[in-house]
Design a protein around this motif. Structure first.
Motif, short mmCIF file in Angstrom:
data_model
loop_
_atom_site.label_atom_id
_atom_site.label_comp_id
_atom_site.label_asym_id
_atom_site.label_seq_id
_atom_site.Cartn_x
_atom_site.Cartn_y
_atom_site.Cartn_z
N LEU A 163 -65.96 -9.46 53.31
CA LEU A 163 -64.93 -9.14 54.31
C LEU A 163 -65.14 -7.73 54.86
O LEU A 163 -64.99 -7.48 56.05
CB LEU A 163 -63.53 -9.26 53.70
N PRO A 212 -65.97 -16.68 58.21
CA PRO A 212 -66.04 -16.75 56.73
C PRO A 212 -67.33 -17.42 56.31
O PRO A 212 -67.87 -18.27 57.03
CB PRO A 212 -64.83 -17.63 56.36
N GLU A 214 -57.43 -10.51 53.54
CA GLU A 214 -58.20 -9.96 54.66
C GLU A 214 -57.38 -8.96 55.47
O GLU A 214 -57.86 -7.91 55.89
CB GLU A 214 -58.70 -11.09 55.58
N ARG A 220 -66.13 -6.88 58.71
CA ARG A 220 -65.25 -5.97 59.46
C ARG A 220 -66.05 -4.82 60.09
O ARG A 220 -65.91 -4.53 61.27
CB ARG A 220 -64.19 -5.41 58.50
N ASN A 265 -58.33 -5.08 56.05
CA ASN A 265 -58.47 -4.52 57.41
C ASN A 265 -57.56 -3.32 57.62
O ASN A 265 -57.96 -2.33 58.24
CB ASN A 265 -58.18 -5.60 58.46
#
Length: 212
Positions: free
Chosen positions: A108, A140, A62, A112, A66
């Motif tokens: 993910l 999650p 993750e 984001r 990111n």
């Protein structure tokens, strides 16, 4: 005149070559970016295990995603690459772990991007349903059931299922307006939101089926 045509043809060919090379670089870089995101959860020695044996691997994955998103590297080319790999993984019955892993990358990514905008405040008032949806978006997928059970009025919470459905619908509409029609980004974000709605409907059915 002939010479001019030849020069023009050469110039056009040169531009085409450059574009082809650029496209190839783009495809390679999208593949490299995906590999770097998956690196923490892929063990070269063994079969792909999902979920990863080491929980820290997911955190690393993750973090890498990111970072790449912050640098503006998760573009349409990247999303096209993930989708292509996912299609292939779904066709290959020997690699169920890979399909789940690539699905996680898309989740993910969606989490984001969607977490960047908040609609939970209206003046000084907190809109509970919007805030609830935003908490689910950030969480999650494995935690969605728990959040829904604790947050819906049918369970232990304060948000009516219809209010949650309404804010999901509104968020999908906002996403359709803010993203390019037919783009991978639009598809990934709207599918993610529909996935939350579908999970909420499942949880509601279970809660309504409980003996009173």
């Amino acid at each position: 005149m002939q010479k001019d045509y030849e020069e023009l043809a050469l110039s056009v060919m040169s531009i085409v070559d450059r574009l082809v090379n650029k496209t190839r670089e783009k495809i390679e870089s999208s593949t490299d970016i995906l590999k770097s995101i998956l690196r923490p959860v892929v063990d070269v020695e063994e079969e792909i295990a999902w979920p990863p044996r080491d929980p820290k691997a997911l955190v690393q994955m993750e973090k890498e995603l990111n970072q790449r998103e912050q640098e503006g590297q998760l573009d349409e080319g990247f999303l096209a690459e993930v989708n292509a790999q996912l299609r292939q993984a779904n066709e290959d019955v020997d690699k169920p772990g890979l399909a789940a892993m690539l699905q996680k990358v898309l989740q993910l990514y969606a989490s984001r991007i969607l977490s960047k905008r908040s609609y939970a405040m209206k003046g000084n008032e907190i809109l509970k349903a919007e805030e609830f949806l935003e908490n689910i978006i950030k969480a999650p997928e494995e935690e969605w059931n728990r959040l829904l059970l604790n947050g819906l009025t049918l369970g232990k919470g304060e948000v009516a299922a219809d209010d949650l459905y309404a804010v999901i619908k509104k968020r999908i509409e906002r996403t359709l307006i803010r993203t390019e029609g037919g783009s991978y980004q639009q598809r990934v974000l709207t599918e993610f939101l529909r996935g939350i709605k579908s999970r909420a409907e499942q949880v509601v059915q279970i809660l309504e089926g409980k003996p009173q």
